[in-house]
Write a protein that holds these residues in place. Sequence first.
Motif, PDB file in Angstrom:
ATOM      1  N   GLY A  67       0.866  -1.341  -0.059  1.00 17.00           N
ATOM      2  CA  GLY A  67      -0.057  -0.248  -0.215  1.00 17.00           C
ATOM      3  C   GLY A  67       0.764   1.135  -0.009  1.00 17.00           C
ATOM      4  O   GLY A  67       2.132   1.036   0.285  1.00 17.00           O
ATOM      5  N   ILE A  68       0.185   2.308  -0.213  1.00 16.81           N
ATOM      6  CA  ILE A  68       0.823   3.612  -0.113  1.00 16.81           C
ATOM      7  C   ILE A  68       0.082   4.406   0.683  1.00 16.81           C
ATOM      8  O   ILE A  68      -1.164   4.582   0.477  1.00 16.81           O
ATOM      9  N   GLY A  69       0.625   5.583   1.522  1.00 19.35           N
ATOM     10  CA  GLY A  69      -0.021   6.349   2.446  1.00 19.35           C
ATOM     11  C   GLY A  69       0.032   7.802   1.922  1.00 19.35           C
ATOM     12  O   GLY A  69       1.374   8.256   1.797  1.00 19.35           O
ATOM     13  N   LEU A  70      -0.926   8.459   1.688  1.00 22.73           N
ATOM     14  CA  LEU A  70      -0.828  10.060   1.408  1.00 22.73           C
ATOM     15  C   LEU A  70      -1.437  10.935   2.412  1.00 22.73           C
ATOM     16  O   LEU A  70      -2.431  10.305   2.867  1.00 22.73           O
ATOM     17  N   MET A  71      -0.848  12.219   2.185  1.00 18.36           N
ATOM     18  CA  MET A  71      -1.675  13.170   3.324  1.00 18.36           C
ATOM     19  C   MET A  71      -2.327  14.144   2.305  1.00 18.36           C
ATOM     20  O   MET A  71      -2.205  14.826   1.392  1.00 18.36           O
ATOM     21  N   ALA A  72      -3.731  14.011   2.903  1.00 16.62           N
ATOM     22  CA  ALA A  72      -4.874  15.047   2.109  1.00 16.62           C
ATOM     23  C   ALA A  72      -4.481  16.258   1.583  1.00 16.62           C
ATOM     24  O   ALA A  72      -4.689  16.889   0.615  1.00 16.62           O
ATOM     25  N   TRP A  73      -4.104  16.912   2.879  1.00 16.33           N
ATOM     26  CA  TRP A  73      -3.639  18.058   2.914  1.00 16.33           C
ATOM     27  C   TRP A  73      -2.436  18.733   2.061  1.00 16.33           C
ATOM     28  O   TRP A  73      -2.615  19.843   1.566  1.00 16.33           O
ATOM     29  N   ALA A  74      -1.769  17.710   1.381  1.00 13.10           N
ATOM     30  CA  ALA A  74      -0.529  18.231   0.803  1.00 13.10           C
ATOM     31  C   ALA A  74      -0.845  17.869  -0.721  1.00 13.10           C
ATOM     32  O   ALA A  74      -0.125  18.663  -1.595  1.00 13.10           O
ATOM     33  N   LEU A  75      -1.826  17.112  -1.247  1.00 14.29           N
ATOM     34  CA  LEU A  75      -2.060  16.707  -2.664  1.00 14.29           C
ATOM     35  C   LEU A  75      -2.240  17.942  -3.662  1.00 14.29           C
ATOM     36  O   LEU A  75      -2.059  17.981  -4.624  1.00 14.29           O
ATOM     37  N   PRO A  76      -3.152  19.013  -2.848  1.00 14.88           N
ATOM     38  CA  PRO A  76      -3.365  20.052  -3.977  1.00 14.88           C
ATOM     39  C   PRO A  76      -2.228  20.970  -4.409  1.00 14.88           C
ATOM     40  O   PRO A  76      -2.054  21.236  -5.424  1.00 14.88           O
ATOM     41  N   GLY A  77      -1.169  20.802  -3.530  1.00  8.73           N
ATOM     42  CA  GLY A  77       0.067  21.554  -3.758  1.00  8.73           C
ATOM     43  C   GLY A  77       1.110  20.640  -4.440  1.00  8.73           C
ATOM     44  O   GLY A  77       2.193  21.145  -5.081  1.00  8.73           O
ATOM     45  N   ASN A  78       0.829  19.496  -4.479  1.00  9.40           N
ATOM     46  CA  ASN A  78       1.663  18.451  -5.264  1.00  9.40           C
ATOM     47  C   ASN A  78       0.758  17.122  -5.883  1.00  9.40           C
ATOM     48  O   ASN A  78       0.809  16.008  -5.512  1.00  9.40           O
ATOM     49  N   PRO A  79       0.148  17.574  -6.952  1.00 12.27           N
ATOM     50  CA  PRO A  79      -0.878  16.914  -7.535  1.00 12.27           C
ATOM     51  C   PRO A  79      -0.211  15.356  -8.050  1.00 12.27           C
ATOM     52  O   PRO A  79      -1.000  14.579  -8.371  1.00 12.27           O
ATOM     53  N   GLU A  80       1.100  15.840  -8.545  1.00 12.54           N
ATOM     54  CA  GLU A  80       1.959  14.727  -9.340  1.00 12.54           C
ATOM     55  C   GLU A  80       1.943  13.337  -8.344  1.00 12.54           C
ATOM     56  O   GLU A  80       2.016  12.448  -8.970  1.00 12.54           O
ATOM     57  N   GLN A  81       1.802  13.687  -6.976  1.00 18.33           N
ATOM     58  CA  GLN A  81       1.767  12.450  -6.211  1.00 18.33           C
ATOM     59  C   GLN A  81       0.453  11.479  -6.482  1.00 18.33           C
ATOM     60  O   GLN A  81       0.910  10.266  -6.474  1.00 18.33           O
ATOM     61  N   PHE A  82      -0.617  12.223  -6.601  1.00 15.20           N
ATOM     62  CA  PHE A  82      -1.681  11.295  -6.639  1.00 15.20           C
ATOM     63  C   PHE A  82      -1.490  10.464  -8.009  1.00 15.20           C
ATOM     64  O   PHE A  82      -1.966   9.394  -8.064  1.00 15.20           O
ATOM     65  N   ASP A  83      -1.066  11.256  -8.965  1.00 17.41           N
ATOM     66  CA  ASP A  83      -0.887  10.545 -10.420  1.00 17.41           C
ATOM     67  C   ASP A  83      -0.123   9.528 -10.380  1.00 17.41           C
ATOM     68  O   ASP A  83      -0.254   8.582 -10.999  1.00 17.41           O
ATOM     69  N   ALA A  84       1.260   9.618  -9.620  1.00 21.15           N
ATOM     70  CA  ALA A  84       1.887   8.621  -9.583  1.00 21.15           C
ATOM     71  C   ALA A  84       1.597   7.460  -8.950  1.00 21.15           C
ATOM     72  O   ALA A  84       1.685   6.100  -8.977  1.00 21.15           O
ATOM     73  N   VAL A  85       0.745   7.660  -7.689  1.00 17.79           N
ATOM     74  CA  VAL A  85       0.026   6.398  -7.063  1.00 17.79           C
ATOM     75  C   VAL A  85      -1.136   5.823  -8.165  1.00 17.79           C
ATOM     76  O   VAL A  85      -1.072   4.641  -7.947  1.00 17.79           O
ATOM     77  N   LEU A  86      -1.810   6.600  -8.581  1.00 14.35           N
ATOM     78  CA  LEU A  86      -2.686   5.810  -9.527  1.00 14.35           C
ATOM     79  C   LEU A  86      -1.814   4.977 -10.528  1.00 14.35           C
ATOM     80  O   LEU A  86      -2.144   3.958 -10.984  1.00 14.35           O
ATOM     81  N   ALA A  87      -1.000   5.467 -11.134  1.00 14.62           N
ATOM     82  CA  ALA A  87      -0.217   4.898 -11.991  1.00 14.62           C
ATOM     83  C   ALA A  87       0.491   3.426 -11.595  1.00 14.62           C
ATOM     84  O   ALA A  87       0.806   2.629 -12.216  1.00 14.62           O
ATOM     85  N   ALA A  88       0.778   3.555 -10.126  1.00 22.02           N
ATOM     86  CA  ALA A  88       1.605   2.459  -9.562  1.00 22.02           C
ATOM     87  C   ALA A  88       0.638   1.291  -9.109  1.00 22.02           C
ATOM     88  O   ALA A  88       0.913   0.168  -9.254  1.00 22.02           O
ATOM     89  N   ARG A  89      -0.604   1.623  -9.042  1.00 20.85           N
ATOM     90  CA  ARG A  89      -1.827   0.645  -8.870  1.00 20.85           C
ATOM     91  C   ARG A  89      -1.409  -0.300  -7.611  1.00 20.85           C
ATOM     92  O   ARG A  89      -1.235  -1.557  -7.820  1.00 20.85           O
TER      93      ARG A  89
END
Length: 313
Positions: A67-89
Amino acid sequence: MRTWLTDRFDRTVPLIGAPMAGVGGGRLAAAISRAGALGMIGVAASAPAQWITEQAAVAAGSGLPYGIGLMAWALPGNPEQFDAVLAARPALVSVSFGPYDRYVGPLREAGITVVTQAGTTDEARAAEQAGVDAVVARGGEGGGHGRNDVATLPLLEGVLDAVRIPVLAAGGLATGRGLAAVLAAGAEGAWAGTAFMACQEATVSAAALERILAADETSTAYGRVFDVAQRLGWPPEYGGRALRNAFFDQWEGREEELDDEAVAVLAQARADEDFDLAYIYASQAVGMVRERRPAADVVAGFATAEAFLRRRL
């Protein structure tokens, strides 16, 4: 010990290695998963997307779920993180601490199990309404960030009564006894981080390891001193539990006075690994972390929960 967690991810131990930013990368996640639990990668707020891609490849190399853990408050300023997680599946993604609702749908559409951490029963109800697959009831004993409003056991009891989705228990869990306790209460598994901090596969320096192994259950403190001194954008309701030190004691209750000089002092201490000033996040279970050992040994310790449960039947 078959639960929703073991069945969902084909695991033998109902345990998740919590995502610890700065400590838990792909190597630790893979080791935990190889041992029969489910390991997670902790993503720091400033981590680049490429780092996520690289660590996910390491974790995926085991051929087992992670699994991967993300900080929701940080994602708007670093949206590439979410894209990378989606790509990693990955098999599991945790999005917590801030507005996470918008991420639940895309993750589930990608076939990824989604959880979030809740520090109150109301947060757990909101998580169920947001459509997550499971909720992590994280008590105030937990290391790193989260609420300090309710302890693990009363929170777990309240959440189990309040929601219909699977519930995982977090906060101060480090042994088979703790896992047995939360399973007996009705949780589908434990979510543990500090228990893995001294593992050979964790990213922990020798200086930090020395402090961790010397700590006991009274060595931690909860607050926002370190976040304010780093100028991080954590929502104020989510403070952090770390090993108490001189910097925390100096500024506790005076966070609004943390000036540029104090910011520079903490930054230099981090660079120098001076843990009289720099932080080490850990839970109240840190006193049970007594030696450096492989992650597989820690998972095996949690697996003794089955014997504790049988003993009480």
